[in-house]
Design an enzyme around this catalytic site. Structure first.
Site, PDB file in Angstrom:
ATOM      1  N   ASN A  66      48.651  47.475  37.141  1.00  0.00           N
ATOM      2  CA  ASN A  66      47.187  47.855  37.520  1.00  0.00           C
ATOM      3  C   ASN A  66      46.992  49.505  38.169  1.00  0.00           C
ATOM      4  O   ASN A  66      45.975  49.588  38.671  1.00  0.00           O
ATOM      5  CB  ASN A  66      47.027  46.895  38.634  1.00  0.00           C
ATOM      6  CG  ASN A  66      47.190  45.503  38.134  1.00  0.00           C
ATOM      7  OD1 ASN A  66      48.284  44.828  38.669  1.00  0.00           O
ATOM      8  ND2 ASN A  66      46.679  45.040  36.927  1.00  0.00           N
ATOM      9  N   VAL A  74      43.723  53.350  40.294  1.00  0.00           N
ATOM     10  CA  VAL A  74      44.123  51.949  40.685  1.00  0.00           C
ATOM     11  C   VAL A  74      43.027  50.923  40.343  1.00  0.00           C
ATOM     12  O   VAL A  74      41.787  51.182  40.570  1.00  0.00           O
ATOM     13  CB  VAL A  74      44.191  51.889  42.324  1.00  0.00           C
ATOM     14  CG1 VAL A  74      44.587  50.508  42.749  1.00  0.00           C
ATOM     15  CG2 VAL A  74      45.435  52.989  42.709  1.00  0.00           C
ATOM     16  N   CYS A  75      43.433  49.995  39.644  1.00  0.00           N
ATOM     17  CA  CYS A  75      42.601  48.698  39.336  1.00  0.00           C
ATOM     18  C   CYS A  75      42.748  47.765  40.374  1.00  0.00           C
ATOM     19  O   CYS A  75      43.679  46.976  40.391  1.00  0.00           O
ATOM     20  CB  CYS A  75      42.858  48.247  38.149  1.00  0.00           C
ATOM     21  SG  CYS A  75      41.744  46.884  37.593  1.00  0.00           S
ATOM     22  N   LEU A  76      41.669  47.525  41.329  1.00  0.00           N
ATOM     23  CA  LEU A  76      41.738  46.886  42.503  1.00  0.00           C
ATOM     24  C   LEU A  76      40.665  46.282  43.057  1.00  0.00           C
ATOM     25  O   LEU A  76      39.729  46.944  43.279  1.00  0.00           O
ATOM     26  CB  LEU A  76      42.592  47.421  43.932  1.00  0.00           C
ATOM     27  CG  LEU A  76      42.937  46.682  44.906  1.00  0.00           C
ATOM     28  CD1 LEU A  76      43.989  45.743  44.521  1.00  0.00           C
ATOM     29  CD2 LEU A  76      43.551  47.672  45.716  1.00  0.00           C
ATOM     30  N   LEU A 110      45.612  48.378  33.787  1.00  0.00           N
ATOM     31  CA  LEU A 110      45.364  49.586  33.323  1.00  0.00           C
ATOM     32  C   LEU A 110      46.551  50.299  32.465  1.00  0.00           C
ATOM     33  O   LEU A 110      46.402  51.382  31.987  1.00  0.00           O
ATOM     34  CB  LEU A 110      45.203  50.306  34.664  1.00  0.00           C
ATOM     35  CG  LEU A 110      43.904  50.423  35.423  1.00  0.00           C
ATOM     36  CD1 LEU A 110      43.805  51.131  36.457  1.00  0.00           C
ATOM     37  CD2 LEU A 110      42.753  51.105  34.329  1.00  0.00           C
TER      38      LEU A 110
END
Length: 174
Positions: A66, A74-76, A110
């Site tokens: 991620n 950052v994919c959060l 990601l």
């Protein structure tokens, strides 16, 4: 003992004395393959903060489903979609990022290579995470990452670590 710990527990350095842009030194959570790693996290607060979420990026490389390996973004969900003004920077560094490293979500990647490896070969994934920690997540690498950014000025965080060093192993095309 104070129930509210401030960012004073963290090493924070301002970018150009700007209170809205700074680096935070972040350590990989214990009992994970990221343990022992040190990352410099670039944080930018929008003018609407805390009503709008900060933007967060890893300056030195990390291998995680991620987190984009090249840009460090950052994919959060909690940062990108479900942010609330009740959260603060401490939540990000003590809860959200450690949780993200402990419980990667390979279904929303990601970094497709990291996600595939985690799903198909968890042991190899863990080994690669540890290899990245040793190569790119030392205190020296974290310090160098910020210095590099300072030299590059306004360029986006894409230059960290040249792409060429990854070319020796071909991507497996399933």
């Amino acid at each position: 003992m104070a129930s509210c710990r401030l960012m004073s527990d963290y090493e924070v350095s301002l970018v150009n004395d700007n209170m809205q842009e700074f680096y935070v030194r972040f350590y990989g959570p214990a009992e994970t393959p990221f343990a022992g790693g040190v990352w410099k996290i670039h944080v930018e607060l929008p003018d609407q903060y805390p009503f709008k979420s900060p933007s967060i990026g890893f300056m030195n490389k990390i291998f995680h489903p991620n987190i984009d390996e090249l840009s460090g973004s950052v994919c959060l969900d909690v940062i990108n979609q479900t942010w609330s003004p009740m959260f603060d920077m401490i939540n990000i560094f003590e809860v959200f990022l450690p949780q993200l490293l402990r419980y990667p979500n390979p279904n929303d990647p990601l970094n497709g290579e990291a996600a595939a490896l985690l799903m198909r070969h968890p042991k190899e994934y863990e080994a690669k995470v540890k290899e990245y920690v040793q190569r790119f997540a030392t205190k020296e690498a974290a310090d160098a990452a910020a210095d590099k950014e300072d030299e590059d000025g306004d360029e986006e965080m894409s230059d960290i670590g040249s792409i060429s060093e990854d070319e020796e192993q071909p991507m497996d095309d399933d």
